[in-house]
Design a protein around this motif. Structure first.
Motif, PDB file in Angstrom:
ATOM      1  N   GLN A   1      24.746  32.039  40.104  1.00  0.00           N
ATOM      2  CA  GLN A   1      25.479  32.592  38.962  1.00  0.00           C
ATOM      3  C   GLN A   1      26.312  33.802  39.374  1.00  0.00           C
ATOM      4  O   GLN A   1      27.437  33.989  38.906  1.00  0.00           O
ATOM      5  CB  GLN A   1      24.493  32.989  37.864  1.00  0.00           C
ATOM      6  N   ALA A   2      25.773  34.618  40.260  1.00  0.00           N
ATOM      7  CA  ALA A   2      26.532  35.781  40.736  1.00  0.00           C
ATOM      8  C   ALA A   2      27.771  35.340  41.500  1.00  0.00           C
ATOM      9  O   ALA A   2      28.844  35.951  41.379  1.00  0.00           O
ATOM     10  CB  ALA A   2      25.645  36.650  41.618  1.00  0.00           C
ATOM     11  N   ALA A   3      27.660  34.268  42.293  1.00  0.00           N
ATOM     12  CA  ALA A   3      28.816  33.754  43.031  1.00  0.00           C
ATOM     13  C   ALA A   3      29.881  33.236  42.073  1.00  0.00           C
ATOM     14  O   ALA A   3      31.086  33.449  42.277  1.00  0.00           O
ATOM     15  CB  ALA A   3      28.382  32.653  43.991  1.00  0.00           C
ATOM     16  N   LEU A   4      29.450  32.539  41.000  1.00  0.00           N
ATOM     17  CA  LEU A   4      30.401  32.066  39.987  1.00  0.00           C
ATOM     18  C   LEU A   4      31.095  33.242  39.310  1.00  0.00           C
ATOM     19  O   LEU A   4      32.320  33.222  39.093  1.00  0.00           O
ATOM     20  CB  LEU A   4      29.676  31.220  38.935  1.00  0.00           C
ATOM     21  N   ALA A   5      30.318  34.265  38.970  1.00  0.00           N
ATOM     22  CA  ALA A   5      30.905  35.444  38.321  1.00  0.00           C
ATOM     23  C   ALA A   5      31.884  36.152  39.251  1.00  0.00           C
ATOM     24  O   ALA A   5      32.932  36.650  38.814  1.00  0.00           O
ATOM     25  CB  ALA A   5      29.792  36.402  37.885  1.00  0.00           C
ATOM     26  N   LEU A   6      31.576  36.197  40.536  1.00  0.00           N
ATOM     27  CA  LEU A   6      32.496  36.799  41.508  1.00  0.00           C
ATOM     28  C   LEU A   6      33.814  36.044  41.556  1.00  0.00           C
ATOM     29  O   LEU A   6      34.888  36.650  41.616  1.00  0.00           O
ATOM     30  CB  LEU A   6      31.853  36.803  42.896  1.00  0.00           C
ATOM     31  N   ALA A   7      33.737  34.707  41.550  1.00  0.00           N
ATOM     32  CA  ALA A   7      34.962  33.906  41.561  1.00  0.00           C
ATOM     33  C   ALA A   7      35.805  34.174  40.318  1.00  0.00           C
ATOM     34  O   ALA A   7      37.023  34.343  40.403  1.00  0.00           O
ATOM     35  CB  ALA A   7      34.614  32.420  41.660  1.00  0.00           C
ATOM     36  N   LEU A   8      35.134  34.226  39.152  1.00  0.00           N
ATOM     37  CA  LEU A   8      35.860  34.469  37.908  1.00  0.00           C
ATOM     38  C   LEU A   8      36.471  35.868  37.892  1.00  0.00           C
ATOM     39  O   LEU A   8      37.654  36.044  37.551  1.00  0.00           O
ATOM     40  CB  LEU A   8      34.922  34.287  36.720  1.00  0.00           C
ATOM     41  N   LEU A   9      35.680  36.863  38.277  1.00  0.00           N
ATOM     42  CA  LEU A   9      36.191  38.236  38.298  1.00  0.00           C
ATOM     43  C   LEU A   9      37.348  38.387  39.279  1.00  0.00           C
ATOM     44  O   LEU A   9      38.367  39.027  38.969  1.00  0.00           O
ATOM     45  CB  LEU A   9      35.068  39.202  38.670  1.00  0.00           C
ATOM     46  N   SER A  10      37.215  37.807  40.461  1.00  0.00           N
ATOM     47  CA  SER A  10      38.290  37.883  41.450  1.00  0.00           C
ATOM     48  C   SER A  10      39.561  37.230  40.916  1.00  0.00           C
ATOM     49  O   SER A  10      40.663  37.761  41.081  1.00  0.00           O
ATOM     50  CB  SER A  10      37.868  37.201  42.758  1.00  0.00           C
ATOM     51  N   GLY A  11      39.399  36.079  40.266  1.00  0.00           N
ATOM     52  CA  GLY A  11      40.561  35.409  39.689  1.00  0.00           C
ATOM     53  C   GLY A  11      41.226  36.234  38.608  1.00  0.00           C
ATOM     54  O   GLY A  11      42.465  36.333  38.552  1.00  0.00           O
TER      55      GLY A  11
ATOM     56  N   LEU B   1      29.286  43.690  39.836  1.00  0.00           N
ATOM     57  CA  LEU B   1      30.065  42.888  40.771  1.00  0.00           C
ATOM     58  C   LEU B   1      31.535  43.287  40.837  1.00  0.00           C
ATOM     59  O   LEU B   1      32.243  42.866  41.768  1.00  0.00           O
ATOM     60  CB  LEU B   1      29.972  41.401  40.387  1.00  0.00           C
ATOM     61  N   LEU B   2      32.009  44.077  39.867  1.00  0.00           N
ATOM     62  CA  LEU B   2      33.448  44.370  39.799  1.00  0.00           C
ATOM     63  C   LEU B   2      33.998  45.032  41.066  1.00  0.00           C
ATOM     64  O   LEU B   2      35.058  44.617  41.559  1.00  0.00           O
ATOM     65  CB  LEU B   2      33.749  45.232  38.567  1.00  0.00           C
ATOM     66  N   PRO B   3      33.338  46.058  41.638  1.00  0.00           N
ATOM     67  CA  PRO B   3      33.906  46.646  42.870  1.00  0.00           C
ATOM     68  C   PRO B   3      34.051  45.625  43.996  1.00  0.00           C
ATOM     69  O   PRO B   3      35.073  45.605  44.693  1.00  0.00           O
ATOM     70  CB  PRO B   3      32.890  47.744  43.232  1.00  0.00           C
ATOM     71  N   ALA B   4      33.027  44.774  44.170  1.00  0.00           N
ATOM     72  CA  ALA B   4      33.111  43.740  45.216  1.00  0.00           C
ATOM     73  C   ALA B   4      34.200  42.731  44.895  1.00  0.00           C
ATOM     74  O   ALA B   4      34.928  42.274  45.788  1.00  0.00           O
ATOM     75  CB  ALA B   4      31.764  43.040  45.363  1.00  0.00           C
ATOM     76  N   ALA B   5      34.345  42.371  43.611  1.00  0.00           N
ATOM     77  CA  ALA B   5      35.385  41.416  43.213  1.00  0.00           C
ATOM     78  C   ALA B   5      36.774  41.972  43.494  1.00  0.00           C
ATOM     79  O   ALA B   5      37.679  41.240  43.918  1.00  0.00           O
ATOM     80  CB  ALA B   5      35.242  41.068  41.732  1.00  0.00           C
ATOM     81  N   LEU B   6      36.955  43.274  43.260  1.00  0.00           N
ATOM     82  CA  LEU B   6      38.246  43.906  43.562  1.00  0.00           C
ATOM     83  C   LEU B   6      38.566  43.792  45.050  1.00  0.00           C
ATOM     84  O   LEU B   6      39.698  43.456  45.428  1.00  0.00           O
ATOM     85  CB  LEU B   6      38.217  45.377  43.133  1.00  0.00           C
ATOM     86  N   LEU B   7      37.572  44.074  45.889  1.00  0.00           N
ATOM     87  CA  LEU B   7      37.793  43.996  47.331  1.00  0.00           C
ATOM     88  C   LEU B   7      38.028  42.558  47.784  1.00  0.00           C
ATOM     89  O   LEU B   7      38.898  42.291  48.613  1.00  0.00           O
ATOM     90  CB  LEU B   7      36.602  44.593  48.080  1.00  0.00           C
TER      91      LEU B   7
ATOM     92  N   ASP C   1      27.923  33.557  34.279  1.00  0.00           N
ATOM     93  CA  ASP C   1      27.143  34.487  33.460  1.00  0.00           C
ATOM     94  C   ASP C   1      28.081  35.559  32.892  1.00  0.00           C
ATOM     95  O   ASP C   1      28.867  36.166  33.614  1.00  0.00           O
ATOM     96  CB  ASP C   1      26.076  35.145  34.325  1.00  0.00           C
ATOM     97  N   TRP C   2      28.016  35.753  31.567  1.00  0.00           N
ATOM     98  CA  TRP C   2      28.919  36.709  30.907  1.00  0.00           C
ATOM     99  C   TRP C   2      28.259  38.067  30.687  1.00  0.00           C
ATOM    100  O   TRP C   2      28.799  38.904  29.960  1.00  0.00           O
ATOM    101  CB  TRP C   2      29.372  36.151  29.552  1.00  0.00           C
ATOM    102  N   ALA C   3      27.105  38.325  31.295  1.00  0.00           N
ATOM    103  CA  ALA C   3      26.389  39.581  31.067  1.00  0.00           C
ATOM    104  C   ALA C   3      27.233  40.769  31.527  1.00  0.00           C
ATOM    105  O   ALA C   3      27.628  40.828  32.706  1.00  0.00           O
ATOM    106  CB  ALA C   3      25.060  39.571  31.818  1.00  0.00           C
ATOM    107  N   PRO C   4      27.539  41.713  30.626  1.00  0.00           N
ATOM    108  CA  PRO C   4      28.387  42.861  30.995  1.00  0.00           C
ATOM    109  C   PRO C   4      27.826  43.665  32.162  1.00  0.00           C
ATOM    110  O   PRO C   4      28.580  44.136  33.015  1.00  0.00           O
ATOM    111  CB  PRO C   4      28.428  43.698  29.709  1.00  0.00           C
ATOM    112  N   GLN C   5      26.492  43.816  32.216  1.00  0.00           N
ATOM    113  CA  GLN C   5      25.892  44.597  33.292  1.00  0.00           C
ATOM    114  C   GLN C   5      26.151  43.938  34.652  1.00  0.00           C
ATOM    115  O   GLN C   5      26.460  44.615  35.644  1.00  0.00           O
ATOM    116  CB  GLN C   5      24.392  44.746  33.059  1.00  0.00           C
TER     117      GLN C   5
END
Length: 589
Positions: A107-117, A274-280, A265-269
């Protein structure tokens, strides 16, 4: 009334090249897709394993993202999919919030893909493609080299058949060294043979096939198919010698079928974590993709629009998030293969996606007896080609500051972590940029005898006037360097008792901010109090426009000259006349 398609073509490049698509392009794209598909299948499995995910997720990440990039991407040769560096960053980021191998990790990997996109699409909407320039080449080179070393060491446990963890190089070595006596010899043998074969295939197979009379295209395809040959050979070896019973770890069952629809996963926390890693991940992936795309486009005199690439890569990552994948970007080796194979349009990626989908539907049972050591060997061979330690020596000779940023990035990636290393590299690059801006190059110049040119008095034998001080500043004027400029000009003026005029040359000044404007006003006032007049020369049009919008010229004591030669002719005609007389060749100081 005719509908204007230009806006839609800007958003959907497929509407532009698609209307001119012909049979010849289709044949070229199909051939390229066959070669890239053969290359991508083992890479997809391997990079998913590198990301800490089940191998079949690599196949999922190689279907819908490729289709999305075909529709929205602008490069005709870029091959999108899982890549080593982004896979490593995914493993590091997801591992910080979940246990590798768990459902929460997926789920974290999916969230990373979505955030990065989403990050990439926001950057596209704000037209922030230029932000990639803040990642300097030495930092990127150091990051990729260190990541390649880190990835290679992370795969040694699979190659040796032992259990060892760790995210940094010291941790990996600390975990590996005490367990060397636990090496599984059959695993080491099959992994070592695969490693040797892949290195040989990369360098020696094509020349050998050409010497044996094979046609160049077929020889190239067979050489590129080296990983597939290693996969087939290792699977046959597992069956023939029952290596699973000897302790050789296999990929295991791979679900057949097309990628499922998944909801991250849509959990805000979780998103905040993951947001800093997604930015990078977004930034590094974008820089890598655009660099490759521009290099390949230049060979065919085509143009790459960075903001369009943001849209293409953003949509590819969002497609990965909703089809069970993980973050993707354009791969260097894959894109070069795609280009060399003759890919004419982004549809080559679409055809590749079809090939991967067919493999996922019908051929996944064939991979369940694939040794993980062979996938590890595939990764090691791929990433070691990215390591360029010689760049350290080249950068050291050219720029000590860039060397420090590059070396710090490498050391921190290896010793602390991927995100820390790249973030520190970017921060160091920006600090050095600010340092250079704060200490701009400033020079006293004089007239080159026999010409109307002016050069640094420390580098050339030039004519100067005791009454006119010619100063040149080679940087835009900001708050960071305004005070230094002010101190320098006033100090040089105070050291010359006969001085009557100071001329500030501005050919390299592209902007004067409010702080620098106040400094210029203060310089003018203090020089005027000492009986010296300040003048400007060679001021660029946009800078002059901004000065006119202020009240600077209402109090300015001097003049603005079109050229420095005009200034000397007006302020000290005798000096200008003497310097213009024919002279012998100028000797550098």
């Amino acid at each position: 009334m005719r509908f204007d398609m230009s806006g839609l073509r800007g958003l959907f490049p497929i509407l532009d090249w698609g209307r001119r698509y012909d049979r010849a392009q289709a044949i070229s794209d199909l051939l390229a897709a066959v070669i890239v598909t053969i290359m991508l299948i083992p890479q997809s499995l391997a990079y998913a394993m590198l990301a800490g995910l089940p191998p079949h997720i690599g196949l999922y990440a190689s279907i819908a993202p490729l289709v999305a990039y075909t529709i929205f991407g602008g490069s005709r040769a870029l091959a999108v999919g899982p890549v080593a560096v982004v896979s490593l960053m995914t493993a590091s980021a997801a591992g910080a919030v979940a246990e590798p191998g768990s459902a929460a990790f997926v789920q974290a990997a999916l969230a990373l893909a979505l955030l990065s996109g989403l990050v990439l699409l926001v950057m596209a909407a704000l037209r922030l493609g230029f932000l990639a320039n803040f990642l300097s080449h030495p930092v990127i080179s150091g990051f990729i080299s260190a990541s390649g070393i880190l990835i290679a060491f992370s795969q040694l446990k699979h190659l040796l058949g032992i259990d060892a963890g760790g995210e940094t190089l010291p941790q990996m070595l600390q975990a590996l060294l005490p367990r060397l006596q636990q090496i599984n010899l059959p695993t080491l043998l099959i992994g070592g043979l695969a490693l040797g074969f892949l290195f040989w295939a990369r360098k020696r197979m094509k020349p050998l096939l050409l010497r044996l009379g094979c046609k160049p295209l077929l020889a190239d395809m067979l050489a590129k198919a080296g990983p597939i040959l290693a996969v087939i050979g290792s699977i046959l070896a597992v069956k023939a010698f029952d290596l699973a019973q000897a302790g050789v770890k296999l990929v295991g069952a791979i679900p057949a079928g097309l990628p499922p629809f998944t909801l991250p996963d849509w959990a805000p926390q979780l998103w905040l974590q993951l947001l800093p890693a997604a930015l990078l991940i977004a930034l590094v992936g974008f820089v890598e993709s655009v660099s490759v795309a521009q290099t390949l486009a230049a060979k065919k005199r085509q143009r790459i629009l960075p903001n369009q690439e943001l849209v293409g890569l953003g949509s590819a990552n969002i497609a990965a998030a909703f089809t069970g994948g993980f973050p993707v970007t354009g791969g260097f080796a894959r894109s070069v293969v795609n280009f060399d194979a003759g890919a004419a349009t982004p549809l080559a990626g679409g055809f590749t996606a079809i090939g991967i989908a067919v493999a996922t539907l019908f051929f996944t049972p064939l991979f369940q007896e694939l040794p993980r050591a062979v996938l590890a060997a595939t990764i090691i061979v791929a990433v070691l080609s990215l390591v360029d330690l010689g760049a350290l020596k080249r950068v050291w000779r050219y720029s000590k500051g860039d060397f420090m940023a590059m070396a710090a990035t490498m050391l921190l990636v290896l010793g602390v972590g991927v995100e820390t290393g790249i973030a520190a590299g970017v921060a160091l690059s920006l600090l050095m940029l600010l340092a250079r801006i704060a200490r701009p190059h400033m020079a006293i110049v004089g007239q080159v005898p026999g010409s109307q040119h002016f050069r640094n008095i420390r580098r050339h034998e030039v004519a100067t006037s005791p009454h006119v001080l010619s100063l040149r500043i080679d940087e835009s004027l900001y708050f960071a360097n305004a005070r230094q400029m002010e101190d320098w000009i006033l100090a040089e003026a105070a050291a010359r008792p006969k001085l009557r005029h100071v001329v500030l040359m501005c050919p390299a000044v592209n902007m004067i901010d409010a702080s620098a404007l106040e400094s210029l006003e203060a310089i003018d006032a203090r020089l005027r109090d000492g009986g010296i007049t300040l003048h400007l020369s060679e001021v660029k049009g946009p800078v002059m426009d901004r000065l006119r919008r202020s009240d600077f010229f209402a109090h300015f004591s001097g003049k603005v000259y079109l050229s420095q030669y005009d200034a000397i002719c007006d302020l000290d005609p005798d000096c200008a006349s003497r310097a213009l007389q024919p002279q012998t060749a100028i000797k550098p100081a």
